[in-house]
Design an enzyme around this catalytic site. Structure first.
Site, short mmCIF file in Angstrom:
data_model
loop_
_atom_site.label_atom_id
_atom_site.label_comp_id
_atom_site.label_asym_id
_atom_site.label_seq_id
_atom_site.Cartn_x
_atom_site.Cartn_y
_atom_site.Cartn_z
N HIS A 149 0.81 -1.08 -0.06
CA HIS A 149 -0.05 -0.05 -0.19
C HIS A 149 0.75 1.21 0.05
O HIS A 149 1.98 1.06 0.39
CB HIS A 149 -0.67 -0.07 1.28
N GLU A 163 2.55 -0.54 4.42
CA GLU A 163 2.28 0.92 4.05
C GLU A 163 3.66 1.24 3.47
O GLU A 163 4.46 1.31 4.58
CB GLU A 163 1.49 1.50 4.98
N HIS A 180 -2.38 -3.27 -3.40
CA HIS A 180 -3.74 -3.26 -3.12
C HIS A 180 -4.68 -2.86 -4.40
O HIS A 180 -5.81 -3.54 -4.36
CB HIS A 180 -3.89 -1.67 -2.15
N ASP A 213 -3.23 1.97 -5.24
CA ASP A 213 -1.75 1.91 -4.58
C ASP A 213 -1.31 0.43 -4.44
O ASP A 213 -2.07 -0.68 -4.86
CB ASP A 213 -1.75 2.09 -3.06
#
Length: 156
Positions: A28, A93, A130, A140
């Site tokens: 992400h 992330e 993602h 993403d």
């Protein structure tokens, strides 16, 4: 993971059902003004989102959810015919967005993190964005994520 990192627990977590072990790593980006703002959001009960790890642009790691637990990063999702990807994934992330490249430090840290996770979880065999598990809904890790810089191999 055994890599140096800060731990900032998110309340947005729950046990994995039936002892499910993660078998996919999901990439992400934060799409926020800073890694600190992203951490604050991912640790806010009102957000109802979390991730296992965040890698900032300097390559520092923040862990928010233990891999044995279910983080809330994938949302409505499907991978290889299975729904609810949060159930069987580890979410990472990267500080960034659709309109900026990721840093050398992020790729170096991400590669180290991935190797540590694969050593700890031999069943972790898939890597996806993602956008792959929620096509049309998410973009993403985005067009600047260079998949060729990612070292996704079984540790020795």
């Amino acid at each position: 993971t055994s890599l140096p990192h800060e731990f900032r627990p998110s309340p947005n977590v729950e046990p994995r059902k039936d002892g499910v072990k993660p078998d996919i790593l999901l990439m992400h980006y934060t799409e926020m003004r800073s890694a600190e703002a992203a951490c604050a959001w991912l640790c806010d009960p009102a957000s109802k989102v979390s991730c296992h790890y965040l890698v900032d642009e300097d390559g520092a790691i923040v862990q928010m959810v233990d891999e044995a637990m279910r983080a809330w990063h994938a949302g409505a999702s499907s991978w290889r015919g299975r729904e609810r990807c949060n159930d069987f994934s580890v979410g990472v992330e990267l500080e960034g967005s659709d309109d900026q490249p990721f840093t050398d430090a992020q790729y170096a840290c991400l590669n180290d993190l991935m190797q540590a996770l694969r050593a700890a979880y031999p069943m972790l065999v898939d890597l996806a964005g993602h956008s792959d598990i929620a096509p049309g809904r998410k973009t993403d890790p985005g067009p600047y994520f260079d998949w060729k810089r990612v070292v996704w191999r079984r540790p020795a």
